[in-house]
Design a protein around this motif. Structure first.
Motif, PDB file in Angstrom:
ATOM      1  N   TYR A  78       0.828  -1.215   0.000  1.00 35.48           N
ATOM      2  CA  TYR A  78       0.000   0.000   0.000  1.00 35.48           C
ATOM      3  C   TYR A  78       0.862   1.265   0.000  1.00 35.48           C
ATOM      4  O   TYR A  78       0.599   2.212  -0.756  1.00 35.48           O
ATOM      5  CB  TYR A  78      -0.935   0.002   1.208  1.00 35.48           C
ATOM      6  N   ASN A  79       1.899   1.311   0.826  1.00 38.08           N
ATOM      7  CA  ASN A  79       2.744   2.510   0.898  1.00 38.08           C
ATOM      8  C   ASN A  79       3.452   2.776  -0.421  1.00 38.08           C
ATOM      9  O   ASN A  79       3.708   3.938  -0.771  1.00 38.08           O
ATOM     10  CB  ASN A  79       3.762   2.382   2.031  1.00 38.08           C
ATOM     11  N   ASP A  80       3.776   1.711  -1.165  1.00 38.43           N
ATOM     12  CA  ASP A  80       4.382   1.885  -2.487  1.00 38.43           C
ATOM     13  C   ASP A  80       3.399   2.559  -3.444  1.00 38.43           C
ATOM     14  O   ASP A  80       3.785   3.414  -4.256  1.00 38.43           O
ATOM     15  CB  ASP A  80       4.815   0.532  -3.062  1.00 38.43           C
ATOM     16  N   VAL A  81       2.120   2.184  -3.349  1.00 36.01           N
ATOM     17  CA  VAL A  81       1.099   2.813  -4.184  1.00 36.01           C
ATOM     18  C   VAL A  81       0.933   4.282  -3.811  1.00 36.01           C
ATOM     19  O   VAL A  81       0.825   5.149  -4.681  1.00 36.01           O
ATOM     20  CB  VAL A  81      -0.249   2.064  -4.059  1.00 36.01           C
ATOM     21  N   CYS A  85       1.490   7.297  -6.325  1.00 44.67           N
ATOM     22  CA  CYS A  85       0.396   8.225  -6.594  1.00 44.67           C
ATOM     23  C   CYS A  85       0.841   9.673  -6.397  1.00 44.67           C
ATOM     24  O   CYS A  85       0.513  10.550  -7.200  1.00 44.67           O
ATOM     25  CB  CYS A  85      -0.785   7.893  -5.692  1.00 44.67           C
ATOM     26  N   LYS A  86       1.597   9.925  -5.345  1.00 44.94           N
ATOM     27  CA  LYS A  86       2.097  11.278  -5.096  1.00 44.94           C
ATOM     28  C   LYS A  86       3.092  11.703  -6.173  1.00 44.94           C
ATOM     29  O   LYS A  86       3.063  12.840  -6.651  1.00 44.94           O
ATOM     30  CB  LYS A  86       2.747  11.346  -3.719  1.00 44.94           C
ATOM     31  N   LYS A  87       3.959  10.771  -6.571  1.00 45.23           N
ATOM     32  CA  LYS A  87       4.956  11.073  -7.600  1.00 45.23           C
ATOM     33  C   LYS A  87       4.301  11.404  -8.930  1.00 45.23           C
ATOM     34  O   LYS A  87       4.702  12.351  -9.619  1.00 45.23           O
ATOM     35  CB  LYS A  87       5.900   9.878  -7.760  1.00 45.23           C
ATOM     36  N   GLN A  88       3.278  10.637  -9.308  1.00 48.93           N
ATOM     37  CA  GLN A  88       2.636  10.806 -10.613  1.00 48.93           C
ATOM     38  C   GLN A  88       1.449  11.772 -10.576  1.00 48.93           C
ATOM     39  O   GLN A  88       0.806  11.990 -11.597  1.00 48.93           O
ATOM     40  CB  GLN A  88       2.139   9.441 -11.119  1.00 48.93           C
ATOM     41  N   LYS A  89       1.184  12.314  -9.374  1.00 50.59           N
ATOM     42  CA  LYS A  89       0.031  13.207  -9.208  1.00 50.59           C
ATOM     43  C   LYS A  89      -1.252  12.509  -9.671  1.00 50.59           C
ATOM     44  O   LYS A  89      -2.067  13.077 -10.416  1.00 50.59           O
ATOM     45  CB  LYS A  89       0.243  14.527  -9.927  1.00 50.59           C
ATOM     46  N   GLY A  90      -1.394  11.279  -9.225  1.00 48.85           N
ATOM     47  CA  GLY A  90      -2.559  10.484  -9.579  1.00 48.85           C
ATOM     48  C   GLY A  90      -3.671  10.610  -8.557  1.00 48.85           C
ATOM     49  O   GLY A  90      -3.636  11.464  -7.654  1.00 48.85           O
ATOM     50  N   VAL A 211     -19.237   2.548  -7.021  1.00 44.52           N
ATOM     51  CA  VAL A 211     -19.561   3.439  -8.144  1.00 44.52           C
ATOM     52  C   VAL A 211     -19.605   4.893  -7.675  1.00 44.52           C
ATOM     53  O   VAL A 211     -19.099   5.796  -8.365  1.00 44.52           O
ATOM     54  CB  VAL A 211     -20.894   3.024  -8.803  1.00 44.52           C
ATOM     55  N   ILE A 212     -20.184   5.145  -6.505  1.00 43.06           N
ATOM     56  CA  ILE A 212     -20.212   6.507  -5.974  1.00 43.06           C
ATOM     57  C   ILE A 212     -18.789   7.027  -5.747  1.00 43.06           C
ATOM     58  O   ILE A 212     -18.478   8.191  -6.049  1.00 43.06           O
ATOM     59  CB  ILE A 212     -21.038   6.553  -4.672  1.00 43.06           C
ATOM     60  N   ALA A 213     -17.902   6.171  -5.231  1.00 41.37           N
ATOM     61  CA  ALA A 213     -16.498   6.573  -5.039  1.00 41.37           C
ATOM     62  C   ALA A 213     -15.835   6.878  -6.376  1.00 41.37           C
ATOM     63  O   ALA A 213     -15.063   7.840  -6.490  1.00 41.37           O
ATOM     64  CB  ALA A 213     -15.739   5.465  -4.310  1.00 41.37           C
ATOM     65  N   ALA A 214     -16.136   6.072  -7.391  1.00 39.86           N
ATOM     66  CA  ALA A 214     -15.566   6.304  -8.722  1.00 39.86           C
ATOM     67  C   ALA A 214     -16.061   7.626  -9.299  1.00 39.86           C
ATOM     68  O   ALA A 214     -15.286   8.384  -9.909  1.00 39.86           O
ATOM     69  CB  ALA A 214     -15.922   5.148  -9.645  1.00 39.86           C
ATOM     70  N   GLU A 215     -17.340   7.917  -9.114  1.00 42.66           N
ATOM     71  CA  GLU A 215     -17.880   9.205  -9.582  1.00 42.66           C
ATOM     72  C   GLU A 215     -17.189  10.367  -8.868  1.00 42.66           C
ATOM     73  O   GLU A 215     -16.895  11.400  -9.479  1.00 42.66           O
ATOM     74  CB  GLU A 215     -19.391   9.253  -9.324  1.00 42.66           C
ATOM     75  N   TRP A 216     -16.934  10.207  -7.576  1.00 39.72           N
ATOM     76  CA  TRP A 216     -16.373  11.281  -6.766  1.00 39.72           C
ATOM     77  C   TRP A 216     -14.923  11.586  -7.121  1.00 39.72           C
ATOM     78  O   TRP A 216     -14.504  12.749  -7.116  1.00 39.72           O
ATOM     79  CB  TRP A 216     -16.471  10.882  -5.289  1.00 39.72           C
ATOM     80  N   ILE A 217     -14.136  10.557  -7.451  1.00 42.02           N
ATOM     81  CA  ILE A 217     -12.690  10.739  -7.591  1.00 42.02           C
ATOM     82  C   ILE A 217     -12.271  11.331  -8.929  1.00 42.02           C
ATOM     83  O   ILE A 217     -11.155  11.851  -9.057  1.00 42.02           O
ATOM     84  CB  ILE A 217     -11.947   9.401  -7.346  1.00 42.02           C
ATOM     85  N   VAL A 218     -13.130  11.280  -9.921  1.00 48.31           N
ATOM     86  CA  VAL A 218     -12.776  11.814 -11.247  1.00 48.31           C
ATOM     87  C   VAL A 218     -12.432  13.300 -11.121  1.00 48.31           C
ATOM     88  O   VAL A 218     -13.120  14.062 -10.441  1.00 48.31           O
ATOM     89  CB  VAL A 218     -13.932  11.595 -12.241  1.00 48.31           C
ATOM     90  N   ASP A 219     -11.339  13.695 -11.763  1.00 51.97           N
ATOM     91  CA  ASP A 219     -10.833  15.076 -11.785  1.00 51.97           C
ATOM     92  C   ASP A 219     -10.190  15.504 -10.462  1.00 51.97           C
ATOM     93  O   ASP A 219      -9.916  16.694 -10.259  1.00 51.97           O
ATOM     94  CB  ASP A 219     -11.927  16.086 -12.157  1.00 51.97           C
ATOM     95  N   LYS A 220      -9.928  14.540  -9.563  1.00 51.25           N
ATOM     96  CA  LYS A 220      -9.221  14.867  -8.322  1.00 51.25           C
ATOM     97  C   LYS A 220      -7.801  14.304  -8.363  1.00 51.25           C
ATOM     98  O   LYS A 220      -7.495  13.414  -9.148  1.00 51.25           O
ATOM     99  CB  LYS A 220      -9.984  14.320  -7.116  1.00 51.25           C
ATOM    100  N   THR A 221      -6.954  14.820  -7.478  1.00 49.48           N
ATOM    101  CA  THR A 221      -5.578  14.354  -7.347  1.00 49.48           C
ATOM    102  C   THR A 221      -5.299  14.085  -5.876  1.00 49.48           C
ATOM    103  O   THR A 221      -5.582  14.928  -5.028  1.00 49.48           O
ATOM    104  CB  THR A 221      -4.581  15.411  -7.867  1.00 49.48           C
ATOM    105  N   GLY A 222      -4.747  12.903  -5.591  1.00 49.69           N
ATOM    106  CA  GLY A 222      -4.382  12.595  -4.219  1.00 49.69           C
ATOM    107  C   GLY A 222      -4.795  11.200  -3.811  1.00 49.69           C
ATOM    108  O   GLY A 222      -5.370  10.443  -4.591  1.00 49.69           O
TER     109      GLY A 222
END
Length: 233
Positions: A78-81, A85-90, A211-222
């Motif tokens: 998990y910590n590797d992910v 994510c922080k490195k790639q601004k995902g 699905v609600i989480a997927a809708e929420w995360i689009v266009d976000k970073t972190g």
């Protein structure tokens, strides 16, 4: 929204049904770790297997596709992910359980743990019941519940499967056919028992939350959690 389903078992199919009902399109559905072009999707939902999860999630992050994962059993990476994510601004969310009700239950669990922290006459245990096809034990949800208690009660330092000592929380894991999932927290003293429980009736609650989480995360970073999605805690 174009969704990639990485892992197309029972949960993947339940998520597909909910996503289509909410007007989304499924552009990828696979149970393999290769032979798909993740950039065809706006967001990915990973409910694969432990050995595939890290590769699936990393592929999404490296290609700037937001990803949520409900796969358990891979959290040693998990910590590797998080670092990737922080490195790639995902954008990434992991949850041991995406059910909206379960995430409210997590908050109730932590609140109760604070209230019980000074009442040393009460002995704590966690019981989780799932279907016989669930591969890991204890469930990720049970572990999250235990971690929530440990964070709020200094009497407990860890958890153990089917064992009990003064410093660890015992988690009893049962496997029964056709049970979507039940989690029970019990505090028992010589005079009474205090108990909270969440019982899933089917997989639809898990699928809807994903699905609600997927809708929420689009266009976000972190890196986020379901607390962010539900604005609780």
């Amino acid at each position: 929204m174009k969704i990639a389903l990485l892992g197309y078992g029972k949960m993947g199919k339940a998520i597909e049904t909910i996503a289509l009902q909410r007007g989304h399109t499924i552009v990828i559905k696979t149970s393999k770790t290769d032979n798909y072009t993740i950039t065809d999707a706006d967001v990915a939902i990973d409910f694969s297997i432990p050995s595939a999860a890290f590769g699936n999630i990393s592929n999404c992050i490296n290609n700037q596709v937001p990803v949520i994962s409900g796969t358990t059993g891979w959290l040693d990476q998990y910590n590797d992910v998080v670092s990737l994510c922080k490195k790639q601004k995902g954008a990434f969310i992991y949850a041991s359980n995406f059910s909206l009700g379960v995430n409210i239950f997590f908050e109730l669990n932590e609140t109760l743990a604070k209230m019980m922290s000074k009442l040393t006459d009460y002995k704590l245990d966690i019981e989780e019941i799932h279907h016989t096809q669930k591969l890991d034990a204890p469930s990720g949800t049970a572990i999250t519940l235990a971690e929530g208690i440990i964070k709020n009660n200094d009497a407990y330092k860890g958890w153990e499967l089917d064992k009990a000592n003064n410093n660890n929380i015992p988690i009893v894991a049962k496997r029964i056919p056709e049970v979507p999932g039940t989690h029970t927290i019990s505090y028992t003293s010589p005079i009474d028992t205090i108990k909270i429980e969440h019982e899933a009736h089917n997989r639809q609650g898990f699928a809807l939350g994903a699905v609600i989480a997927a809708e929420w995360i689009v266009d976000k970073t972190g890196v986020f959690t379901m607390k962010d999605v539900l604005n609780i805690g």
